[in-house]
Design a protein around this motif. Sequence first.
Motif, PDB file in Angstrom:
ATOM      1  N   ASP A 185      65.881 -92.901 -27.165  1.00 45.89           N
ATOM      2  CA  ASP A 185      67.309 -93.996 -26.136  1.00 45.89           C
ATOM      3  C   ASP A 185      68.535 -93.271 -25.897  1.00 45.89           C
ATOM      4  O   ASP A 185      68.564 -93.311 -24.948  1.00 45.89           O
ATOM      5  CB  ASP A 185      67.985 -94.666 -27.328  1.00 45.89           C
ATOM      6  N   MET A 186      68.377 -91.469 -26.009  1.00 49.69           N
ATOM      7  CA  MET A 186      69.389 -91.150 -25.888  1.00 49.69           C
ATOM      8  C   MET A 186      68.952 -90.083 -24.650  1.00 49.69           C
ATOM      9  O   MET A 186      69.577 -89.960 -24.123  1.00 49.69           O
ATOM     10  CB  MET A 186      69.606 -89.864 -26.936  1.00 49.69           C
ATOM     11  N   ALA A 187      67.328 -89.817 -24.574  1.00 47.91           N
ATOM     12  CA  ALA A 187      66.360 -89.450 -23.655  1.00 47.91           C
ATOM     13  C   ALA A 187      66.949 -90.405 -22.373  1.00 47.91           C
ATOM     14  O   ALA A 187      68.155 -89.549 -21.523  1.00 47.91           O
ATOM     15  CB  ALA A 187      65.124 -89.216 -23.737  1.00 47.91           C
ATOM     16  N   GLY A 188      67.203 -91.519 -22.841  1.00 48.01           N
ATOM     17  CA  GLY A 188      67.710 -92.117 -21.812  1.00 48.01           C
ATOM     18  C   GLY A 188      68.765 -92.812 -21.555  1.00 48.01           C
ATOM     19  O   GLY A 188      69.147 -92.556 -20.637  1.00 48.01           O
ATOM     20  N   ALA A 189      69.699 -92.569 -22.131  1.00 48.81           N
ATOM     21  CA  ALA A 189      71.097 -92.623 -22.261  1.00 48.81           C
ATOM     22  C   ALA A 189      71.859 -91.375 -21.262  1.00 48.81           C
ATOM     23  O   ALA A 189      72.848 -91.220 -19.934  1.00 48.81           O
ATOM     24  CB  ALA A 189      71.675 -92.592 -24.057  1.00 48.81           C
ATOM     25  N   VAL A 190      71.289 -90.254 -21.668  1.00 48.78           N
ATOM     26  CA  VAL A 190      71.855 -89.091 -20.614  1.00 48.78           C
ATOM     27  C   VAL A 190      71.227 -88.919 -19.274  1.00 48.78           C
ATOM     28  O   VAL A 190      71.306 -87.425 -18.646  1.00 48.78           O
ATOM     29  CB  VAL A 190      71.559 -87.863 -21.415  1.00 48.78           C
ATOM     30  N   GLY A 191      70.273 -89.315 -19.040  1.00 47.40           N
ATOM     31  CA  GLY A 191      69.471 -89.370 -17.874  1.00 47.40           C
ATOM     32  C   GLY A 191      68.856 -88.481 -17.693  1.00 47.40           C
ATOM     33  O   GLY A 191      68.575 -88.018 -16.968  1.00 47.40           O
ATOM     34  N   LEU A 192      67.756 -87.882 -18.801  1.00 51.69           N
ATOM     35  CA  LEU A 192      67.146 -86.922 -18.727  1.00 51.69           C
ATOM     36  C   LEU A 192      66.007 -87.120 -18.004  1.00 51.69           C
ATOM     37  O   LEU A 192      64.906 -88.272 -18.118  1.00 51.69           O
ATOM     38  CB  LEU A 192      66.090 -86.289 -19.648  1.00 51.69           C
ATOM     39  N   ARG A 193      65.611 -86.581 -17.079  1.00 53.87           N
ATOM     40  CA  ARG A 193      64.474 -87.225 -15.984  1.00 53.87           C
ATOM     41  C   ARG A 193      63.012 -85.985 -16.270  1.00 53.87           C
ATOM     42  O   ARG A 193      61.972 -85.990 -15.695  1.00 53.87           O
ATOM     43  CB  ARG A 193      64.623 -87.343 -14.396  1.00 53.87           C
ATOM     44  N   ASP A 194      63.560 -84.685 -16.151  1.00 54.26           N
ATOM     45  CA  ASP A 194      62.819 -83.486 -16.377  1.00 54.26           C
ATOM     46  C   ASP A 194      62.750 -82.252 -17.718  1.00 54.26           C
ATOM     47  O   ASP A 194      63.852 -82.572 -17.731  1.00 54.26           O
ATOM     48  CB  ASP A 194      61.857 -83.113 -14.707  1.00 54.26           C
ATOM     49  N   VAL A 195      61.973 -81.662 -17.698  1.00 53.95           N
ATOM     50  CA  VAL A 195      61.984 -81.049 -18.814  1.00 53.95           C
ATOM     51  C   VAL A 195      61.146 -79.394 -17.988  1.00 53.95           C
ATOM     52  O   VAL A 195      60.807 -79.046 -17.711  1.00 53.95           O
ATOM     53  CB  VAL A 195      61.420 -80.764 -20.373  1.00 53.95           C
ATOM     54  N   ARG A 196      62.541 -78.724 -17.932  1.00 53.11           N
ATOM     55  CA  ARG A 196      61.678 -77.044 -17.474  1.00 53.11           C
ATOM     56  C   ARG A 196      61.154 -76.619 -18.584  1.00 53.11           C
ATOM     57  O   ARG A 196      61.138 -75.103 -17.664  1.00 53.11           O
ATOM     58  CB  ARG A 196      63.239 -76.804 -16.654  1.00 53.11           C
ATOM     59  N   TYR A 197      61.354 -76.935 -19.855  1.00 54.76           N
ATOM     60  CA  TYR A 197      60.572 -75.284 -20.260  1.00 54.76           C
ATOM     61  C   TYR A 197      59.057 -75.025 -19.972  1.00 54.76           C
ATOM     62  O   TYR A 197      58.665 -75.339 -20.993  1.00 54.76           O
ATOM     63  CB  TYR A 197      61.110 -75.541 -21.513  1.00 54.76           C
ATOM     64  N   GLU A 198      58.906 -75.622 -19.127  1.00 60.36           N
ATOM     65  CA  GLU A 198      56.948 -75.781 -18.608  1.00 60.36           C
ATOM     66  C   GLU A 198      56.475 -74.470 -18.864  1.00 60.36           C
ATOM     67  O   GLU A 198      57.312 -73.047 -18.438  1.00 60.36           O
ATOM     68  CB  GLU A 198      56.853 -76.258 -17.182  1.00 60.36           C
ATOM     69  N   ALA A 199      55.751 -74.387 -19.706  1.00 57.23           N
ATOM     70  CA  ALA A 199      55.131 -72.964 -19.956  1.00 57.23           C
ATOM     71  C   ALA A 199      53.972 -72.927 -19.362  1.00 57.23           C
ATOM     72  O   ALA A 199      52.703 -74.038 -19.530  1.00 57.23           O
ATOM     73  CB  ALA A 199      55.160 -72.649 -21.208  1.00 57.23           C
ATOM     74  N   PRO A 200      53.467 -71.567 -18.791  1.00 59.62           N
ATOM     75  CA  PRO A 200      52.007 -71.318 -18.285  1.00 59.62           C
ATOM     76  C   PRO A 200      50.759 -72.170 -19.426  1.00 59.62           C
ATOM     77  O   PRO A 200      51.286 -71.559 -20.790  1.00 59.62           O
ATOM     78  CB  PRO A 200      52.060 -69.909 -18.218  1.00 59.62           C
ATOM     79  N   PRO A 201      49.991 -72.130 -19.489  1.00 58.50           N
ATOM     80  CA  PRO A 201      49.313 -72.531 -20.890  1.00 58.50           C
ATOM     81  C   PRO A 201      48.675 -71.922 -21.232  1.00 58.50           C
ATOM     82  O   PRO A 201      48.391 -71.655 -22.324  1.00 58.50           O
ATOM     83  CB  PRO A 201      47.742 -73.079 -19.999  1.00 58.50           C
ATOM     84  N   GLU A 202      48.354 -70.228 -20.517  1.00 59.85           N
ATOM     85  CA  GLU A 202      47.790 -69.355 -21.444  1.00 59.85           C
ATOM     86  C   GLU A 202      48.501 -68.515 -22.477  1.00 59.85           C
ATOM     87  O   GLU A 202      48.015 -68.025 -23.171  1.00 59.85           O
ATOM     88  CB  GLU A 202      47.399 -68.367 -20.527  1.00 59.85           C
ATOM     89  N   ALA A 203      50.217 -68.778 -22.049  1.00 58.74           N
ATOM     90  CA  ALA A 203      51.325 -68.129 -23.189  1.00 58.74           C
ATOM     91  C   ALA A 203      52.283 -69.096 -23.337  1.00 58.74           C
ATOM     92  O   ALA A 203      53.416 -69.241 -22.991  1.00 58.74           O
ATOM     93  CB  ALA A 203      51.933 -66.704 -22.454  1.00 58.74           C
ATOM     94  N   PRO A 204      51.846 -70.462 -24.273  1.00 51.49           N
ATOM     95  CA  PRO A 204      52.569 -71.418 -24.545  1.00 51.49           C
ATOM     96  C   PRO A 204      54.066 -71.082 -24.878  1.00 51.49           C
ATOM     97  O   PRO A 204      53.725 -70.580 -25.875  1.00 51.49           O
ATOM     98  CB  PRO A 204      52.067 -72.535 -24.981  1.00 51.49           C
ATOM     99  N   LEU A 205      54.857 -71.640 -24.974  1.00 45.70           N
ATOM    100  CA  LEU A 205      56.139 -71.623 -25.622  1.00 45.70           C
ATOM    101  C   LEU A 205      55.981 -71.952 -27.518  1.00 45.70           C
ATOM    102  O   LEU A 205      54.963 -72.657 -27.623  1.00 45.70           O
ATOM    103  CB  LEU A 205      57.057 -71.962 -25.021  1.00 45.70           C
ATOM    104  N   ALA A 206      57.022 -70.879 -27.961  1.00 45.52           N
ATOM    105  CA  ALA A 206      56.410 -71.593 -29.256  1.00 45.52           C
ATOM    106  C   ALA A 206      57.044 -72.824 -29.747  1.00 45.52           C
ATOM    107  O   ALA A 206      57.880 -73.583 -29.034  1.00 45.52           O
ATOM    108  CB  ALA A 206      57.784 -70.410 -30.048  1.00 45.52           C
ATOM    109  N   ASN A 207      56.483 -73.860 -29.989  1.00 45.98           N
ATOM    110  CA  ASN A 207      57.141 -74.674 -31.007  1.00 45.98           C
ATOM    111  C   ASN A 207      56.350 -75.516 -32.321  1.00 45.98           C
ATOM    112  O   ASN A 207      55.436 -75.212 -32.592  1.00 45.98           O
ATOM    113  CB  ASN A 207      56.134 -75.759 -29.291  1.00 45.98           C
ATOM    114  N   HIS A 208      56.376 -76.701 -32.619  1.00 42.11           N
ATOM    115  CA  HIS A 208      56.366 -77.381 -34.259  1.00 42.11           C
ATOM    116  C   HIS A 208      54.769 -78.494 -34.155  1.00 42.11           C
ATOM    117  O   HIS A 208      54.903 -78.880 -34.337  1.00 42.11           O
ATOM    118  CB  HIS A 208      57.852 -78.315 -35.261  1.00 42.11           C
TER     119      HIS A 208
END
Lengths: 971, 71
Positions: A139-162
């Motif tokens: 809902d909040m993604a919608g509410a703030v108008g989030l349209r894209d996520v710019r932390y796209e990482a290259p497939p060979e060295a992905p960003l740390a995530n859970h």
Amino acid sequence: MKDFVIPGQTGAPAFSDRDHGTPARAGAPVTLTIDGFPVTVPEGTSVLRAAALAGIGIPKLCATESLEAWGSCRLCLVEIEGRRGTPASCTTPVAEGMVVRTQTDTLRRLRRGVMELYISDHPLDCLTCAANGDCELQDMAGAVGLRDVRYEAPPEAPLANHFLRAHAGAPNPDWRPVDDSNPYFAYDPSKCIVCSRCVRACEEVQGTFALTIEGRGFASRVSAGTAADDFLHSDCVSCGACVQACPTATLTEKSVIAIGTPERKVVTTCAYCGVGCSFEAELRGDQVVRMTPWKHGKANRGHSCVKGRFAWGYATHPDRILSPMIREAIDQPWRQVSWDEAIGFAAARLRAIQAEHGPRSIGGITSSRCTNEETYLVQKMIRSVFGNNNTDTCARVCHSPTGYGLKQTFGTSAGTQDFDSVEQADVVIVMGANPTDGHPVFASRLKRRLRQGARLIVIDPRRIDLVRTPHVEAAHHLALRPGTNVAVVTAMAHVIVTEGLANEAFLRERCDWDEYLAYAEFVSDPRHSPEATEALTGVPASELRAAARLYATGGNGAIYYGLGVTEHSQGSTTVMGIANLAMLTGNIGRPGVGVNPLRGQNNVQGSCDMGSFPHELPGYRHVSDPAARAIFESVWGTPIDPEPGLRIPNMLDAAIAGTFKGIYIQGEDILQSDPDTRHVAAGLAAMDCVIVQDLFLNETANYAHVFLPGCTFLEKDGTFTNAERRINRVRKVMQPLSGLADWEVTMRLANAMGAGWTYTHPSQIMDEIAATTPSFAGVSYERLEELGSVQWPCNEAAPEGTPIMHVEGFVRGKGRLIVTEYVPTDERTGPRFPLLLTTGRILSQYNVGAQTRRTANTVWHMEDVLEIHPHDAEVRGIKEGDWVRLASRSGETSLRATLTDRVAPGVVYTTFHHPVTQANVVTTDFSDWATNCPEYKVTAVQVSLSNGPSDWQRDYAAQAEAARRILPAAE
Amino acid sequence: MDTGRLVRMANQIATFFASQPGGRGAEETAAHLRAFWDPRMREALFAHLDAGGEGLSPLAREAAERLRHPA
Ligand code: SF4
Ligand code: SF4
Ligand code: SF4
Ligand code: FES
């Protein structure tokens, strides 16, 4: 979880579902403007809440109305004129004249940035997520108008995530598997946004402190107990508060994962304990998807326990009997028949018995599990169709002494407060009750007050959890010997009177002064001093003195008590003694004080109110009162017997004596729940017609000739009345599986015996109750729809009900202090039976367990165990987990032992949730002097090693199996 | 009815009212029996009284007699 508004679908549309973000405050009005709109709210309200009240939804993630603001997500930022920066609106209190903007370019940009960060570490599998459509992150993604996520990482060295199990071909060290150890909800760490709503819910709402946030920054995550624990093995009591608070799918009900999100909801009332929590039954079609606590419920204020929240699966358990059954004799198998045949058979038998043995040879038992309307109908049938007063209810075995004791002292048998009152208590006495297990939601509310600084006195033979639990410690625990309640209460009064702590002004104004003087003389006698009674009660005199002083001088003093008070041969006397303490100290008639019986079953209060007792018509009017009889005689059109009828133990005695031959039992399992099982069995076996109406073939049904299928609270309309006299609506969410609601079954039976009743809806029964019973005069289904619930008395003088009783004066006029002489029970320990057995219950199971045993709650309590002090165990050679034989002069059973110092040496303790244990084989037929309430809490016993079930248990199991045979339906 | 039980119950009730000030124990006990005991229980108590009333405490006995022959 997130707002879920389907207009017109909730039971009470006047109550909004909107989450205002932070808790309500009470304070002087403050006016501010938000986005140009003027808003007036109480001082102390957050800007977030003020905006929500004005209809403006500021985006938020870590805030929710049930919890204090935390200010961690930074999504609720606003701009305030004259202040620098962008403060979080959830942690900013309103101020007079404040000018707030909730939507500006800066704010939009900042919020998008926040959301982008969240989403960059969140799986984007919304379409297959269990919370799809019910997720605040979405809902909040919608509410703030989030349209894209710019932390796209290259497939060979992905960003740390859970959330990725593996990346770049290697396992992700930050990924954790789903913890599905809890039977009812799953924890999926990959979806967690670490908003800590769950942690705060566990602390603030439930008070268990089972959860923590481990680690810091990127490494932080929610943990139940230590890292080695899963939810099931942590301190978690499965109340569901964290699941309720979680804005994402991280903590989700397994039923939602299995079925999908609900599409409609109906407000109803939990059918387990006397707290009477309001719930929303959330459904797809007529399938319950989940039960969630309703925030407008005035008993629970949005909280729940494991039973009401999760343990409703019994409603559709395959063990349910859905077809009526009959048999000529109890050694025959059951025969499934039509409703007409079963009802006709029952009616003919009952009439034949009366023809042969007289009108008083039959009777019935109303159920504290059923609705007020159903209970009223059962006693009406007994009084006006059977033509006698042989009606009783399971309250006989729990709170009948409350009825007698409080009526004698105050003039009415009801608890004096609402649950909200505990928020203003300063000193709380909990006596003979174990709220964290028996009345969990009340316990959570009490613990919250204790964390704010209220003091606690526990009077109980056992060290119940409340004595020491996270952030709560009792000021005094008076661990008395079972059976010495009266001596302890009288000694407390001795201290209060002799130390000059009595509230003389209150006593002169509100109580009978002469009676007080006689009472004061009685309690002042040195033989009642704590020093004189210490040897008897086992309570150190100094401790008792300190507790009495604290109660008398510590501010608002409130007493909450349970079956450890009532289920004694002097149960009624102890209740009077408790009432005396409240009057002595003036702790009655205002918020924060009072005398509060914690009722066991959901509708114990209601079943008593509705005239279930053999001497009382609805509204507690004695059957010998011609004026009261006349009211019912004119409405019912039949005469009423002016003589009191038989109580349950008397019915069984009369059955054995041959003068009581037929019984209609609605929703109670007396063979398992009543004391001295052999005696109950003999009484039932002596009858010619035992009619059992229940969900399952319960233990009593082994002795029945007619079985009428009952239905759950989900299948009928009606009302329950909880321990605070609150009348709550029960609403039908599905059709009765057997075809008839319980009230319809009673009506059919009554009509088969010539009643001619024509009710078509329980609301008509409530109208009849209101027309005949002064304290219910203002109650109707329309009124309940409007108010949500109402506490009786509800009448012209109190159209909105009565939260607190005895405000101006006692119901009986002057309060009466009654002399409470201690009389030792006849049940004594001796060489053969040197230990005292006392009984109780635990959180996850409910009474005889018929419902909870048929749910996954069994993971917490597979069997009843005997608690024994290590010292007593050692001298008997008993080790942890050994099978032991528990014997009294009534009988013996066997079960496993557990060694604990929660019980004092000389005392053993068990629960009675499982029929195989048959703890009541051991309990005796001793009972309260005034009401015959059985003395469950004191039985002299011996414990010794054994090697398995006793002969009685084996014989019983064989008999039960034979008695439960059902013939295949005739084709 | 099991007279042993009835006797025990009557004695328990009498014991409570005996402890009350005012010396109206027999009257109060009789009133309690009248208000809470079904007629057959009272009849059985009277029958037991006729048979000598063994086991009844003096106050319970007085109450039973009073109940049977209300003044
Ligand atoms: S279910 Fe209740 S007790 Fe368990 S962790 Fe959640 S809030 Fe705490
Ligand atoms: S489990 Fe849910 S409530 Fe708890 S921190 Fe994670 S997202 Fe927030
Ligand atoms: S069992 Fe009691 S405390 Fe638990 S949800 Fe039901 S009414 Fe509330
Ligand atoms: S909602 Fe205010 S900081 Fe999270």
